[in-house]
Design a protein around this motif. Structure first.
Motif, mmCIF file in Angstrom:
data_model
loop_
_atom_site.group_PDB
_atom_site.id
_atom_site.type_symbol
_atom_site.label_atom_id
_atom_site.label_comp_id
_atom_site.label_asym_id
_atom_site.label_seq_id
_atom_site.Cartn_x
_atom_site.Cartn_y
_atom_site.Cartn_z
ATOM 1 N N GLN A 1 0.738 -1.265 -0.132
ATOM 2 C CA GLN A 1 -0.052 -0.022 -0.031
ATOM 3 C C GLN A 1 0.996 1.288 0.001
ATOM 4 O OE1 GLN A 1 -3.398 0.257 -0.374
ATOM 5 N NE2 GLN A 1 -2.776 2.266 -0.705
ATOM 6 N N ILE A 2 1.987 1.218 0.859
ATOM 7 C CA ILE A 2 2.902 2.209 0.607
ATOM 8 C C ILE A 2 3.407 2.482 -0.693
ATOM 9 C CG2 ILE A 2 5.024 3.089 1.558
ATOM 10 C CD1 ILE A 2 4.715 1.793 3.976
ATOM 11 N N PHE A 3 3.742 1.336 -1.471
ATOM 12 C CA PHE A 3 4.283 1.536 -2.696
ATOM 13 C C PHE A 3 3.182 2.303 -3.711
ATOM 14 C CE2 PHE A 3 5.660 -0.191 -6.907
ATOM 15 C CZ PHE A 3 7.129 0.453 -6.684
ATOM 16 N N TYR A 4 2.066 1.410 -3.549
ATOM 17 C CA TYR A 4 0.637 1.961 -4.332
ATOM 18 C C TYR A 4 0.823 3.623 -4.212
ATOM 19 C CZ TYR A 4 -0.118 -2.862 -5.124
ATOM 20 O OH TYR A 4 -0.376 -4.207 -5.312
ATOM 21 N N ASP A 5 0.642 3.960 -2.818
ATOM 22 C CA ASP A 5 0.681 5.566 -2.757
ATOM 23 C C ASP A 5 1.705 6.179 -3.196
ATOM 24 O OD1 ASP A 5 -1.836 4.879 -0.865
ATOM 25 O OD2 ASP A 5 -0.466 4.972 0.779
ATOM 26 N N LEU A 6 2.943 5.748 -3.279
ATOM 27 C CA LEU A 6 4.180 6.167 -4.081
ATOM 28 C C LEU A 6 3.868 6.522 -5.473
ATOM 29 C CD1 LEU A 6 6.719 7.617 -3.027
ATOM 30 C CD2 LEU A 6 7.779 5.422 -3.219
ATOM 31 N N ILE A 7 3.295 5.197 -6.112
ATOM 32 C CA ILE A 7 2.985 5.225 -7.684
ATOM 33 C C ILE A 7 2.151 6.234 -7.974
ATOM 34 C CG2 ILE A 7 1.958 3.925 -9.430
ATOM 35 C CD1 ILE A 7 5.026 3.147 -8.602
ATOM 36 N N LYS A 8 1.198 6.671 -6.988
ATOM 37 C CA LYS A 8 0.169 7.804 -7.420
ATOM 38 C C LYS A 8 1.054 9.212 -7.711
ATOM 39 C CE LYS A 8 -3.366 5.616 -4.445
ATOM 40 N NZ LYS A 8 -4.279 5.810 -3.423
ATOM 41 N N THR A 9 2.105 9.377 -7.293
ATOM 42 C CA THR A 9 2.720 10.518 -7.414
ATOM 43 C C THR A 9 4.129 10.428 -8.454
ATOM 44 O OG1 THR A 9 4.604 10.032 -5.722
ATOM 45 C CG2 THR A 9 2.553 10.806 -4.928
ATOM 46 N N ALA A 10 4.139 9.331 -9.110
ATOM 47 C CA ALA A 10 5.194 8.921 -9.703
ATOM 48 C C ALA A 10 5.107 9.297 -11.391
ATOM 49 C CB ALA A 10 5.737 7.463 -9.617
ATOM 50 N N ASP A 11 6.115 9.217 -12.027
ATOM 51 C CA ASP A 11 6.028 9.412 -13.553
ATOM 52 C C ASP A 11 6.662 8.237 -13.987
ATOM 53 O OD1 ASP A 11 5.435 12.447 -14.183
ATOM 54 O OD2 ASP A 11 6.785 12.585 -12.579
ATOM 55 N N VAL A 12 7.781 7.545 -13.477
ATOM 56 C CA VAL A 12 8.546 6.432 -14.057
ATOM 57 C C VAL A 12 8.789 5.661 -12.904
ATOM 58 C CG1 VAL A 12 10.747 5.630 -15.202
ATOM 59 C CG2 VAL A 12 9.521 7.956 -15.507
ATOM 60 N N VAL A 13 8.850 4.161 -13.278
ATOM 61 C CA VAL A 13 9.344 3.136 -12.477
ATOM 62 C C VAL A 13 10.307 2.404 -13.224
ATOM 63 C CG1 VAL A 13 8.791 0.760 -11.637
ATOM 64 C CG2 VAL A 13 7.097 2.642 -11.033
ATOM 65 N N VAL A 14 11.365 1.959 -12.450
ATOM 66 C CA VAL A 14 12.552 1.178 -13.015
ATOM 67 C C VAL A 14 12.621 -0.031 -12.252
ATOM 68 C CG1 VAL A 14 14.855 0.986 -13.913
ATOM 69 C CG2 VAL A 14 13.778 3.206 -14.087
ATOM 70 N N GLU A 15 12.739 -1.280 -12.883
ATOM 71 C CA GLU A 15 12.885 -2.446 -12.036
ATOM 72 C C GLU A 15 13.861 -3.530 -12.962
ATOM 73 O OE1 GLU A 15 11.844 -5.687 -12.608
ATOM 74 O OE2 GLU A 15 10.305 -5.427 -14.314
ATOM 75 N N ASN A 16 14.465 -4.131 -12.263
ATOM 76 C CA ASN A 16 15.298 -5.400 -13.024
ATOM 77 C C ASN A 16 15.331 -6.814 -12.350
ATOM 78 O OD1 ASN A 16 16.844 -4.672 -10.859
ATOM 79 N ND2 ASN A 16 18.857 -4.296 -12.061
ATOM 80 N N PHE A 17 14.107 -7.084 -12.079
ATOM 81 C CA PHE A 17 13.841 -8.425 -11.336
ATOM 82 C C PHE A 17 13.830 -9.526 -12.526
ATOM 83 C CE2 PHE A 17 11.831 -5.908 -7.988
ATOM 84 C CZ PHE A 17 12.784 -6.327 -6.888
#
Length: 394
Positions: free
Chosen positions: A80-96
């Protein structure tokens, strides 16, 4: 302070080790606000040598200009913390490895439903589809499988890895290029999109001369040592005190080169009459040149070539390169203040921009350094933050 091109862009960096963190650092250097999200124990690179005051030099080298927060994404509250952060974001970078983000609930489909304008970049070894997509990917493996190791090293020698992690770093560059392209597209569509970047594709994309040689001649590219695949002289030669490089493959440079080294007869030799002939007789070609170049030190030849405009340079060690006066003049080495390690050296910004230059504003974050401030911004009060810490959510 100058304005920075990306100072209104927020990037959530879920990545670890090399390709993803380097990609997000490039964006941070150009002004983006990058928030590095790590698991509670921190990412693995924090334990990699070399160290200064217990802090990892490897981690600091590719995580500058970022904020840091530690969140346990394997918990509902952490998600939920991450989802709250995503509401404010422009870009996500992941390398899993493909599939992991789905299990964590932070995949593109889930996050784009929360924020349709999100640009989501996945970096992996082999991409999100294809017969190898489920494999783990490392720079070494990608160098081998894309052909890079088959053409690196001396002719007749064993396969050699490129000294730099070229697939990792190259993928970071391609990924940042994809992210910036997607952000520009968003200005016209008001929609984000998914970016699939891989170490495998990068290795192939960088093999421009090798693929051309194979497709247009049918010959399998072989190692060329320091030499160029398609032209000569364009390589390293021995001097009396070491090696230097020279690029004298243009016709006017070739003539001057032969005169400078005292081998004017090579201009009339049928074996060396043109570039193709020189490539066909490379062994004797190099032998004849080095019979002359080994009679003088590097400085002698470099001065002679510089006088007539033939591109040439010494082969430096890293201490020589990093302390070179041109390196200093180009601001390619700087110092950053780290709260634990103190003053640390860092490489500078490689792209110089006249109106929106990049900058190095802060060192890599300590583990969870900005957790409180980020959670407060998202609306969490002190009591809630303390509860999250107590329950090891952050």
């Amino acid at each position: 302070m100058h304005a920075q091109a990306l100072d209104d862009i927020r990037v959530i960096d879920l990545s670890q080790v090399m390709a993803g963190p380097y990609c997000s650092m490039l964006l941070a250097d150009m002004g983006a606000e990058v928030i590095k999200v790590e698991p509670p124990q921190g990412e693995s690179t924090r334990s990699w040598p070399p160290y200064k005051e217990g802090e990892s030099g490897a981690f600091m080298a590719i995580n500058r200009n970022k904020k840091g927060i530690n969140v346990n994404l394997k918990t509902k509250e952490g998600q939920q913390i991450f989802y709250d952060l995503i509401k404010t974001a422009d870009v996500v970078v992941e390398n899993f490895r493909p599939g992991v983000v789905k299990r964590l609930g932070v995949d593109y489909d889930t996050l784009s439903a929360i924020n349709p304008k999100l640009v989501y970049c996945s970096i992996s070894g082999f991409g999100q589809y294809g017969p190898y997509s489920s494999r783990g990917g490392y720079d070494l493996i990608a160098q081998g499988m894309t052909g890079i190791m088959s053409v690196t090293g001396e002719p007749g020698g064993d396969p050699v890895k490129c000294g730099l992690p070229i697939n990792d770093l190259g993928t970071a560059l391609f990924a940042s290029y994809g992210i910036l392209t997607a952000l520009y597209s968003r200005t016209k569509t008001n929609e984000g999109q998914f970016i699939d970047a891989s170490l495998f594709d990068t290795g192939l994309a960088l093999s421009v001369w090798e693929s051309a040689q194979y497709w247009y001649t049918g010959a399998t590219p072989q190692p060329t040592g320091s030499g160029h695949r398609l032209s000569a002289p364009y390589q390293a030669f021995r001097a009396s005190d070491g090696h230097f490089t020279v690029g004298a493959d243009a016709p006017h440079h070739w003539k001057m080169f032969c005169e400078i080294i005292g081998r004017p007869e090579m201009l009339e030799d049928e074996r060396f009459k043109d570039n193709e002939s020189r490539m066909d007789h490379m062994e004797v070609f190099v032998q004849m040149i080095e019979e002359q170049t080994t009679t003088q030190p590097r400085s002698y030849w470099l001065e002679k070539f510089e006088e007539v405009g033939i591109p040439a340079g010494s082969i430096n060690t890293y201490p020589e390169s990093l302390n070179d006066p041109h390196t200093q003049a180009r601001d390619m080495v700087c110092e950053v203040d780290h709260p634990v390690a103190g003053k640390v050296k860092a490489l500078g910004i490689p792209v110089k921009m006249s109106k929106t230059p990049g900058s190095i504003r802060k060192s890599a974050p300590l583990a969870g350094e900005d957790t409180n401030s980020i959670l407060s911004e998202l609306g969490y009060d002190e009591e809630k933050i303390e509860s999250l810490r107590k329950n090891e959510i952050v």
